[in-house]
Motif scaffolding. Sequence first.
Motif, PDB file in Angstrom:
ATOM      1  N   UNK A  86      54.105  51.313  66.088  1.00  0.00           N
ATOM      2  CA  UNK A  86      54.126  50.020  65.397  1.00  0.00           C
ATOM      3  C   UNK A  86      55.338  49.385  65.510  1.00  0.00           C
ATOM      4  N   UNK A  87      55.706  48.261  65.516  1.00  0.00           N
ATOM      5  CA  UNK A  87      56.968  47.448  65.398  1.00  0.00           C
ATOM      6  C   UNK A  87      56.720  46.319  64.422  1.00  0.00           C
ATOM      7  N   UNK A  88      57.644  46.178  63.567  1.00  0.00           N
ATOM      8  CA  UNK A  88      57.561  44.931  62.527  1.00  0.00           C
ATOM      9  C   UNK A  88      58.592  44.046  62.615  1.00  0.00           C
ATOM     10  N   UNK A  89      57.960  42.605  62.198  1.00  0.00           N
ATOM     11  CA  UNK A  89      59.036  41.609  62.078  1.00  0.00           C
ATOM     12  C   UNK A  89      58.653  40.873  60.678  1.00  0.00           C
ATOM     13  N   UNK A  90      59.414  40.887  59.810  1.00  0.00           N
ATOM     14  CA  UNK A  90      58.812  40.304  58.531  1.00  0.00           C
ATOM     15  C   UNK A  90      59.514  38.666  58.158  1.00  0.00           C
ATOM     16  N   UNK A  91      59.166  38.364  57.326  1.00  0.00           N
ATOM     17  CA  UNK A  91      59.593  37.082  56.787  1.00  0.00           C
ATOM     18  C   UNK A  91      61.045  37.504  56.154  1.00  0.00           C
ATOM     19  N   UNK A  92      61.172  38.106  55.262  1.00  0.00           N
ATOM     20  CA  UNK A  92      62.490  38.788  54.813  1.00  0.00           C
ATOM     21  C   UNK A  92      62.677  39.905  55.961  1.00  0.00           C
ATOM     22  N   UNK A  93      64.116  39.958  56.507  1.00  0.00           N
ATOM     23  CA  UNK A  93      64.055  40.720  57.716  1.00  0.00           C
ATOM     24  C   UNK A  93      64.349  42.212  57.414  1.00  0.00           C
ATOM     25  N   UNK A  94      64.462  42.605  56.300  1.00  0.00           N
ATOM     26  CA  UNK A  94      64.376  44.038  55.986  1.00  0.00           C
ATOM     27  C   UNK A  94      65.194  45.008  56.993  1.00  0.00           C
ATOM     28  N   UNK A  95      66.505  44.232  57.146  1.00  0.00           N
ATOM     29  CA  UNK A  95      67.399  45.106  57.930  1.00  0.00           C
ATOM     30  C   UNK A  95      68.173  45.956  56.896  1.00  0.00           C
ATOM     31  N   UNK A  96      69.051  47.020  57.400  1.00  0.00           N
ATOM     32  CA  UNK A  96      69.716  47.909  56.614  1.00  0.00           C
ATOM     33  C   UNK A  96      71.089  47.106  56.404  1.00  0.00           C
ATOM     34  N   UNK A  97      71.551  46.978  55.254  1.00  0.00           N
ATOM     35  CA  UNK A  97      72.554  45.574  54.997  1.00  0.00           C
ATOM     36  C   UNK A  97      73.859  46.591  55.155  1.00  0.00           C
TER      37      UNK A  97
END
Length: 223
Positions: A86-97
């Motif tokens: 499963x891959x995800x793309x969220x409204x809040x990007x949830x990248x590792x800052x």
Amino acid sequence: MSLLINDLKKTYRQGQESLTILSHLNLEVKTSEIVAVVGASGSGKSTFLSLVAGLDYFDDGDIVINNQSIKKLNRVQMTHFRAQNIGFVFQQFHLVSHLTAYENLCLPLEILDRDFNKEEILTALDNVGLAHRVTHKPTEMSGGECQRLALARGLIARPSLLLADEPSGNLDSETGAKVMNLFFEQVRSTKTTTVLVTHDMELAKRCDRLVVLKNGNFDQSLA
Ligand code: ADP
Ligand code: MG
């Protein structure tokens, strides 16, 4: 068949109160199909995605992804299954800052212990127009760039299912439109089975099919 939702029920409990969000929910998404889930705010769209992702428990029914019933998996197995499939793309990007764009893309592959090379990561960045942002961190990138990176990250491990929750919801309309053009281009060219949650009817109409979530149920109609 890639995703099968069978008579799904989800109830939230708070003390004595119980709130049924989804009941007798059914949906079949075929391989490579892009299905939009639309519905008013609070209708249960994000709840639905979190169940499909195995991030929350459901009360009844079943979710089958690639012929695997996810309720048969324990927590550890689910974590592994999710990373693999499963891959995800969220409204809040949830990248590792604190990681660069490049490192953010390596992460899902490292977690899976998959072999990959530098070229592959650079190509994935190039595919979303980020060839010039390889060493940038999310804090050094615009919202549109972050979401394009999140899209690349969602697809990097070649998931059998991509789940997207209002991916342009945090972007201005012009940037959002560009990101969504890229989104459709990427999921179509990779033939990734996709569930796109959105309240934007215009976006929903660009999918192969749309279903409307209302009163805990899907009203299925042709797009
Ligand atoms: P949508 O994404 O369609 O806006 P959500 O799935 O976020 O809707 O929420 C659906 C309903 O479930 C809302 O009424 C919300 O208040 C409720 N809800 C969401 N998460 C929880 C929770 N953890 N506990 C109790 N109620 C929740
Ligand atoms: Mg939501």
